[in-house]
Design an enzyme around this catalytic site. Structure first.
Site, PDB file in Angstrom:
ATOM      1  N   CYS A  76       3.958  -6.357  -4.018  1.00 52.00           N
ATOM      2  CA  CYS A  76       4.598  -7.055  -2.891  1.00 52.00           C
ATOM      3  C   CYS A  76       5.547  -8.100  -3.464  1.00 52.00           C
ATOM      4  CB  CYS A  76       3.530  -7.706  -2.015  1.00 52.00           C
ATOM      5  SG  CYS A  76       4.237  -8.595  -0.617  1.00 52.00           S
ATOM      6  N   HIS A 171       8.881   3.826  -2.273  1.00 48.89           N
ATOM      7  CA  HIS A 171       9.997   3.549  -1.349  1.00 48.89           C
ATOM      8  C   HIS A 171      10.882   4.779  -1.207  1.00 48.89           C
ATOM      9  CE1 HIS A 171       9.344  -0.821  -1.058  1.00 48.89           C
ATOM     10  NE2 HIS A 171       8.829  -0.677  -2.265  1.00 48.89           N
ATOM     11  N   GLU A 220       8.051  -0.991   6.825  1.00 51.68           N
ATOM     12  CA  GLU A 220       7.071  -1.089   5.748  1.00 51.68           C
ATOM     13  C   GLU A 220       5.845  -0.226   6.031  1.00 51.68           C
ATOM     14  OE1 GLU A 220       5.701  -4.473   3.797  1.00 51.68           O
ATOM     15  OE2 GLU A 220       7.536  -5.641   4.065  1.00 51.68           O
ATOM     16  N   CYS A 229      11.601  -7.197   2.582  1.00 53.18           N
ATOM     17  CA  CYS A 229      10.670  -6.479   1.702  1.00 53.18           C
ATOM     18  C   CYS A 229      11.217  -6.616   0.286  1.00 53.18           C
ATOM     19  CB  CYS A 229      10.583  -5.015   2.130  1.00 53.18           C
ATOM     20  SG  CYS A 229       9.511  -4.015   1.073  1.00 53.18           S
ATOM     21  N   GLY A 232      11.167  -3.461  -1.665  1.00 47.37           N
ATOM     22  CA  GLY A 232      12.141  -2.572  -1.029  1.00 47.37           C
ATOM     23  C   GLY A 232      13.561  -2.905  -1.428  1.00 47.37           C
TER      24      GLY A 232
HETATM   25  N1  LIG Z   1       4.051  -2.516   2.706  1.00 44.73           N
HETATM   26  C1  LIG Z   1       4.077  -2.474   1.240  1.00 44.73           C
HETATM   27  C2  LIG Z   1       3.439  -3.755   0.654  1.00 44.73           C
HETATM   28  C3  LIG Z   1       4.245  -5.012   0.978  1.00 44.73           C
HETATM   29  C4  LIG Z   1       5.597  -4.987   0.294  1.00 44.73           C
HETATM   30  C5  LIG Z   1       6.632  -5.982   0.800  1.00 44.73           C
HETATM   31  N2  LIG Z   1       6.226  -6.911   1.809  1.00 44.73           N
HETATM   32  C6  LIG Z   1       7.353  -6.680  -0.344  1.00 44.73           C
HETATM   33  O1  LIG Z   1       7.766  -7.842  -0.205  1.00 44.73           O
HETATM   34  O2  LIG Z   1       7.547  -6.006  -1.399  1.00 44.73           O
HETATM   35  C7  LIG Z   1       3.305  -1.232   0.735  1.00 44.73           C
HETATM   36  O3  LIG Z   1       2.389  -0.773   1.431  1.00 44.73           O
HETATM   37  O4  LIG Z   1       3.624  -0.791  -0.382  1.00 44.73           O
END
Ligand SMILES: N[C@H](CCC[C@H](N)C(=O)O)C(=O)O
Length: 287
Positions: A76, A171, A220, A229, A232
């Site tokens: 994250c 991603h 997400e 993100c 992301g």
């Molecule tokens: N939903 C993402 C985790 C949070 C990533 C995001 N909030 C960031 O800042 O990288 C997953 O399941 O891989």
């Protein structure tokens, strides 16, 4: 349980410090439900998920992150900046640079003076490691040793060209001429839950504004639409570089709904990002 709520560009997490507070440590199987309860704005606190800060055998600290739906993620980007700021400001980190273990690997962070300086060290630079480019690293169906760059895939009635990148977490990046016109809420779940991705996937749409500037919106995995993100944004820059759309070796400004991130990739090594981390509130959660 004592918590601190923080955000990185509006991507919000409720953080539980487990470094020296046994009251913040639950039985392992209770964390998914805790994240679902805490993330819910009416019956809980309201966030995109929860983050646990713990001790590590392999790095200075350990970060675990659970999405709004209770699923545990491997990385994250926005959360890492919040964790770095928290442990630095609260005196757990004795240096401005240190390492954080995630399920997706160990990352290095460095605290930086804020732009305005009123909140000392409000910026964090994070070395997010080498992006995964092979299908096997995402993971996704197909030959595990091949890359997914601008590949046409069909999701229900939608045929979309996708580029898939792992930043420790998966991603799928889609390039578009008008990112604001994308029906993220409709297309996001179609792709997230596609059988193409056995562990589901985060989905990002990118509109290239120039060789060092892109705009990005995200659906997400496990949290839906968020304001930003971090992983992301890194995946978006790597995907844009692989498709020859942005410069390598130069800081790329990524405009997200919650604000801007600066990402740099040299085309084969580590991808790095820089951005803010901000406190919102702290308190006691009654569990
Ligand atoms: N939903 C993402 C985790 C949070 C990533 C995001 N909030 C960031 O800042 O990288 C997953 O399941 O891989």
């Amino acid at each position: 349980m004592k918590f601190t709520k923080m955000h990185g560009l509006g991507n919000t997490y409720v953080i539980f410090n487990q470094l020296d507070d046994p009251g913040n440590v639950l039985e392992e199987d209770r964390y998914p439900e805790l994240s679902r309860k805490v993330s819910e704005i009416k019956f809980g606190i309201g966030s995109d998920g929860i983050i646990l800060i713990g001790n590590s055998q392999k790095a200075d600290f350990k970060m675990r992150i659970f999405n709004e739906d209770g699923s545990e993620a491997k990385n994250c980007g926005n959360g890492l900046r919040c964790v770095a700021k928290y442990v630095f400001d609260h005196g757990y980190a004795s240096r401005r640079n240190f390492t954080i273990e995630t399920l997706g690997g160990i990352v290095s962070v460095e605290m930086e003076e804020g732009r305005t300086g009123e909140d000392h060290f409000s910026f964090v630079s994070v070395d997010m490691g080498k992006p995964g480019l092979q299908k096997g690293s995402i993971p996704m169906q197909g030959d595990p040793d091949t890359r997914t760059i601008d590949e046409l895939h069909t999701f229900d009635d939608q045929s979309l060209r996708i580029t898939c990148i792992s930043i420790g977490n998966p991603h799928a990046i889609i390039f578009t001429e008008d990112v604001q016109a994308v029906e993220v809420e409709r297309l996001g779940p179609l792709i997230e839950y596609s059988s193409l991705f056995p562990e589901r996937v985060n989905v990002g749409w990118v509109q290239v504004k120039g060789s060092r500037e892109i705009e990005y919106r995200v659906w997400e995995r496990g949290s839906g639409i968020t304001m930003a993100c971090g992983t992301g944004a890194c995946a978006a820059v790597v995907a844009a570089s692989l498709n020859g759309l942005v410069d390598l070796h130069q800081p790329i400004t990524v405009h997200l709904p919650g604000g801007d991130l600066e990402i740099i990739w040299d085309g084969e090594g580590h991808v790095r990002k820089r951005g803010e981390a901000v406190y919102i509130c702290s308190g006691e959660l009654i569990v």
